[in-house]
Design a protein around this motif. Structure first.
Motif, PDB file in Angstrom:
ATOM      1  N   SER A  47       0.500  13.781  44.389  1.00 42.40           N
ATOM      2  CA  SER A  47       1.171  12.822  43.974  1.00 42.40           C
ATOM      3  C   SER A  47       0.436  11.944  43.185  1.00 42.40           C
ATOM      4  CB  SER A  47       1.613  11.636  45.070  1.00 42.40           C
ATOM      5  OG  SER A  47       2.495  12.540  45.926  1.00 42.40           O
ATOM      6  N   GLY A  48       0.986  11.455  41.897  1.00 40.87           N
ATOM      7  CA  GLY A  48       0.215  10.812  40.808  1.00 40.87           C
ATOM      8  C   GLY A  48      -0.883  11.427  40.126  1.00 40.87           C
ATOM      9  N   SER A  49      -0.906  12.700  40.037  1.00 37.72           N
ATOM     10  CA  SER A  49      -1.817  13.596  39.620  1.00 37.72           C
ATOM     11  C   SER A  49      -1.249  13.858  37.840  1.00 37.72           C
ATOM     12  CB  SER A  49      -1.781  14.875  40.173  1.00 37.72           C
ATOM     13  OG  SER A  49      -0.848  15.775  40.179  1.00 37.72           O
ATOM     14  N   GLY A  50      -0.297  13.571  37.368  1.00 35.81           N
ATOM     15  CA  GLY A  50       0.143  13.748  36.256  1.00 35.81           C
ATOM     16  C   GLY A  50       1.217  14.865  36.011  1.00 35.81           C
ATOM     17  N   LYS A  51       1.975  15.371  37.166  1.00 34.26           N
ATOM     18  CA  LYS A  51       2.973  16.282  36.928  1.00 34.26           C
ATOM     19  C   LYS A  51       4.200  15.796  35.969  1.00 34.26           C
ATOM     20  CE  LYS A  51       3.892  16.821  41.220  1.00 34.26           C
ATOM     21  NZ  LYS A  51       3.114  15.767  41.683  1.00 34.26           N
ATOM     22  N   SER A  52       4.637  14.364  35.966  1.00 32.87           N
ATOM     23  CA  SER A  52       5.342  14.056  35.279  1.00 32.87           C
ATOM     24  C   SER A  52       4.962  13.876  33.689  1.00 32.87           C
ATOM     25  CB  SER A  52       5.949  12.745  35.696  1.00 32.87           C
ATOM     26  OG  SER A  52       6.590  12.893  36.810  1.00 32.87           O
ATOM     27  N   HIS A 136      -6.687  14.530  37.194  1.00 33.92           N
ATOM     28  CA  HIS A 136      -7.244  13.651  36.443  1.00 33.92           C
ATOM     29  C   HIS A 136      -8.566  14.012  36.279  1.00 33.92           C
ATOM     30  CE1 HIS A 136      -3.599  10.926  36.853  1.00 33.92           C
ATOM     31  NE2 HIS A 136      -4.187  10.971  38.097  1.00 33.92           N
ATOM     32  N   GLY A 137      -9.153  13.944  35.124  1.00 29.27           N
ATOM     33  CA  GLY A 137     -10.700  14.143  34.715  1.00 29.27           C
ATOM     34  C   GLY A 137     -11.114  12.820  33.784  1.00 29.27           C
ATOM     35  N   THR A 138     -12.208  13.158  33.430  1.00 32.55           N
ATOM     36  CA  THR A 138     -13.195  12.304  32.799  1.00 32.55           C
ATOM     37  C   THR A 138     -13.162  12.195  31.476  1.00 32.55           C
ATOM     38  OG1 THR A 138     -15.273  13.375  33.280  1.00 32.55           O
ATOM     39  CG2 THR A 138     -14.509  11.759  34.915  1.00 32.55           C
ATOM     40  N   ASN A 139     -13.082  13.606  30.831  1.00 34.58           N
ATOM     41  CA  ASN A 139     -12.966  13.983  29.422  1.00 34.58           C
ATOM     42  C   ASN A 139     -11.886  13.338  28.837  1.00 34.58           C
ATOM     43  OD1 ASN A 139     -12.777  15.341  26.835  1.00 34.58           O
ATOM     44  ND2 ASN A 139     -14.299  17.079  27.411  1.00 34.58           N
ATOM     45  N   ARG A 140     -12.244  12.433  27.623  1.00 36.18           N
ATOM     46  CA  ARG A 140     -10.948  11.811  26.846  1.00 36.18           C
ATOM     47  C   ARG A 140      -9.834  12.832  26.365  1.00 36.18           C
ATOM     48  NH1 ARG A 140      -9.037  11.356  21.915  1.00 36.18           N
ATOM     49  NH2 ARG A 140      -8.337   9.255  21.333  1.00 36.18           N
ATOM     50  N   ASP A 141     -10.183  13.753  25.932  1.00 42.35           N
ATOM     51  CA  ASP A 141      -9.342  15.097  25.246  1.00 42.35           C
ATOM     52  C   ASP A 141      -8.781  16.043  26.618  1.00 42.35           C
ATOM     53  OD1 ASP A 141      -9.696  14.028  22.980  1.00 42.35           O
ATOM     54  OD2 ASP A 141     -11.438  15.289  22.633  1.00 42.35           O
ATOM     55  N   GLY A 142      -9.412  15.837  27.930  1.00 45.01           N
ATOM     56  CA  GLY A 142      -8.673  16.592  28.836  1.00 45.01           C
ATOM     57  C   GLY A 142      -9.530  17.805  28.848  1.00 45.01           C
ATOM     58  N   GLY A 190      -7.054  13.508  30.358  1.00 47.81           N
ATOM     59  CA  GLY A 190      -8.028  12.343  29.953  1.00 47.81           C
ATOM     60  C   GLY A 190      -7.397  10.901  30.223  1.00 47.81           C
ATOM     61  N   ASP A 191      -7.957   9.878  29.988  1.00 48.33           N
ATOM     62  CA  ASP A 191      -7.633   8.641  30.252  1.00 48.33           C
ATOM     63  C   ASP A 191      -6.841   7.852  29.132  1.00 48.33           C
ATOM     64  OD1 ASP A 191      -9.611   8.022  28.646  1.00 48.33           O
ATOM     65  OD2 ASP A 191     -10.865   6.822  29.996  1.00 48.33           O
ATOM     66  N   ASP A 192      -6.749   8.554  27.977  1.00 48.67           N
ATOM     67  CA  ASP A 192      -5.842   7.878  26.813  1.00 48.67           C
ATOM     68  C   ASP A 192      -4.446   8.519  26.928  1.00 48.67           C
ATOM     69  OD1 ASP A 192      -5.173   8.502  23.508  1.00 48.67           O
ATOM     70  OD2 ASP A 192      -6.058   6.410  24.180  1.00 48.67           O
ATOM     71  N   PRO A 193      -3.448   7.835  26.875  1.00 48.42           N
ATOM     72  CA  PRO A 193      -2.177   8.247  26.978  1.00 48.42           C
ATOM     73  C   PRO A 193      -1.895   9.286  25.610  1.00 48.42           C
ATOM     74  CG  PRO A 193      -2.176   6.043  27.311  1.00 48.42           C
ATOM     75  CD  PRO A 193      -3.348   6.320  27.266  1.00 48.42           C
TER      76      PRO A 193
END
Length: 214
Positions: A47-52, A136-142, A190-193
């Motif tokens: 849950s909340g991992s980014g599937k959507s 979720h990761g820490t690299n901006r580009d995934g 990454g953390d940038d939408p």
């Protein structure tokens, strides 16, 4: 009883439909699926991992969203198949805005998510080509990493809503094994939408299934 009926139904429905469909050897997963050119990518994750996020990004890239939250798998004549349980896709507001798809806020949603207003949702059975696990990761580009068979099987068992029922689990295992043989990947967002949406599109184009890179 007292309380919000709609919320209670949403919580009970997955387990009710799991019980009913399992009698036909159709197995409900907490996961999603996206389809293109008649082949599907099964999308798993907590849950909340980014599937959507994957579903919304795939839709912007021309894919059809089968589901972002509940998917049903079965053994087909040529391998595992997946179908979505249709419902509106709900994703982080910033992801929907970046995607350019029409959307609106979900009243009372504790995570402030938006609903995607999209009529592309459709429920055909599609052969599974591969599995993508969202994280979720820490690299901006995934980051994209291959999953071992043990890791992918672990995610399938984690996502199966009747894993505690020994009888249903035994019937699910052959289907899970057939999905595992197709291989899978872990996508760490990454953390940038903006980067997340673009990265998902790149990942889906690069999975190596014929027709998807065009």
């Amino acid at each position: 009883g007292e309380g919000e009926l709609r919320r209670g139904f949403r919580q009970v429905f997955p387990y009710l439909i799991t019980h009913l469909l399992a009698q036909r050897d159709h197995f409900v997963l907490h996961g999603g699926a996206v389809e293109r050119d008649g082949q599907a990518v099964l999308v798993l994750g907590g849950s909340g991992s980014g599937k959507s996020t994957i579903a919304v990004s795939a839709r912007r890239g021309g894919w059809r969203v089968l589901s972002d939250d509940l998917a049903v798998v079965r053994g087909g004549d040529s391998g595992p198949e997946v179908i979505g349980i249709p419902k509106p896709v709900v994703a982080p507001a910033e992801v929907v805005r970046v995607s350019g798809l029409p959307g609106r806020s979900v009243p009372g949603d504790p995570r402030g998510r938006w609903e995607v207003l999209d009529e592309s949702l459709a429920p055909p059975w599609c052969p599974v080509a591969t599995t993508l696990v969202s994280a979720h990761g820490t690299n901006r580009d995934g980051e994209l990493q291959p999953l071992t068979s043990e890791q992918l099987m672990g995610w399938l068992l984690f996502s199966f809503l009747s894993a505690r029922d020994r009888g249903r689990l035994q019937r699910f295992l052959p289907v899970a094994a057939s999905v595992t043989r197709l291989g899978g990947w872990e996508l760490r967002h990454g953390d940038d939408p903006s980067a997340r949406v673009a990265n998902v599109e790149d990942v889906l184009r690069g999975l190596g299934v014929r027709g998807w890179s065009g």
